[in-house]
Design an enzyme around this catalytic site. Structure first.
Site, PDB file in Angstrom:
ATOM      1  N   CYS A 105      -1.460 -15.352  -2.179  1.00 27.68           N
ATOM      2  CA  CYS A 105      -2.404 -14.626  -3.034  1.00 27.68           C
ATOM      3  C   CYS A 105      -3.848 -14.879  -2.592  1.00 27.68           C
ATOM      4  O   CYS A 105      -4.693 -13.972  -2.667  1.00 27.68           O
ATOM      5  CB  CYS A 105      -2.202 -15.036  -4.489  1.00 27.68           C
ATOM      6  SG  CYS A 105      -0.524 -14.672  -5.076  1.00 27.68           S
ATOM      7  N   THR A 106      -4.114 -16.071  -2.125  1.00 25.64           N
ATOM      8  CA  THR A 106      -5.451 -16.378  -1.613  1.00 25.64           C
ATOM      9  C   THR A 106      -5.740 -15.532  -0.373  1.00 25.64           C
ATOM     10  O   THR A 106      -6.825 -14.961  -0.221  1.00 25.64           O
ATOM     11  CB  THR A 106      -5.568 -17.878  -1.281  1.00 25.64           C
ATOM     12  OG1 THR A 106      -5.358 -18.638  -2.478  1.00 25.64           O
ATOM     13  CG2 THR A 106      -6.940 -18.209  -0.708  1.00 25.64           C
TER      14      THR A 106
END
Length: 210
Positions: A105-106
Site C-alpha cells: 500500500c505504501t
C-alpha cells in the site's frame, strides 16, 4: 448231571430306518433392492476469500445519489462519491488499498503521489480509499507526504459498491474512475503499479479524444 440248556435270546427286530431328514424350507429371498441412483457430485464450495461480484462496469452510467453511502476523509469530513464528483473538474479517481502503512500500500500511494501532477492536469481528482480509521490514514498521508486525501470507509459500503470488496471481509487493491457526468471510465482490480498505469492510460485516452 443234566445239561442245562441256555435259552436263546429272541432276535431283536431290526432298528426302524431313520426317517429322512426334512428338507429345510428354502429361505424366502428378499426382493432385490433397487440400485441407488448415483449421487451427484456436490458443487465445490466457494473460496472464503472470493472477491465480491463486480458491481459496476466500464461504460455504466451511475445514479450517484446515495451510491456507496457516506464515507469520511482522513481529516474527519463526511462526504460521498456524489459530493466528490461534484467538487471535481472532470471526475474522480478512487484507488483502493487493503491497509495503511503496509509495504504494498505504501508503494501504491507513493506511485500516485509521484504521478499526481500529470494525472490531475486535466481535472481528475485522486483519492485513496480503504477501511482504515481517520487516524491511521492521516498518519499514512503525513508520513508519505501525499498531495491527495485518503478516504475512510470502515463499513466498506463504497468499496463494495465499486466491486472491490473481498468476501467475507477485506479490500481488494484496484482502481475506479467515474467522469463528471457519472459514467464509469475504469473499474478493475490490480497491483500497485497496475492501478497507476491504468489511470495514466486513461488520461492519455481522454486527451486523444479532445
Amino acid at each position: 448231571m443234566p445239561v442245562e440248556l441256555r435259552k436263546r435270546k429272541a432276535p431283536q427286530p431290526p432298528p426302524a430306518p431313520t426317517p429322512p431328514a426334512k428338507k429345510k424350507a428354502a429361505a424366502k429371498q428378499a426382493p432385490a433392492k433397487k440400485a441407488a441412483a448415483p449421487k451427484e457430485d456436490p458443487k465445490p464450495a466457494e473460496s472464503k476469500k472470493a472477491v465480491a461480484k463486480q458491481a459496476v462496469a466500464v461504460g455504466d452510467a451511475l445514479n450517484l445519489d446515495d451510491f456507496g453511502g457516506e464515507v469520511e476523509t482522513n481529516d474527519g469530513e463526511k462526504t460521498s462519491l456524489k459530493k466528490l464528483v461534484e467538487q471535481s473538474k472532470a471526475g474522480v479517481v478512487l484507488f483502493t488499498y487493503p491497509k495503511a502503512s503496509t509495504p504494498g500500500c505504501t508503494t501504491q500511494v507513493c506511485l500516485f503521489r509521484d504521478s499526481y501532477k500529470p494525472l490531475t492536469a486535466d481535472g481528475l481528482a485522486i483519492y485513496g480509499l480503504s477501511t482504515d480509521s481517520p487516524k491511521a490514514n492521516t498518519n499514512f498521508k503525513e508520513k508519505q507526504k501525499l498531495p491527495y486525501p485518503l478516504l475512510c470507509d470502515p463499513q466498506a459500503t463504497l468499496i463494495a459498491a465499486i466491486g472491490l470488496k473481498k468476501q467475507p471481509k477485506g479490500t481488494q487493491r484496484g482502481v475506479f474512475v467515474v467522469s463528471k457526468d457519472g459514467k464509469v471510465l475504469a473499474a478493475e482490480p490490480g497491483g500497485p503499479a497496475a492501478t497507476v498505469e491504468r489511470v495514466k492510460a486513461l488520461v492519455e485516452e481522454l486527451k486523444s479524444k479532445k
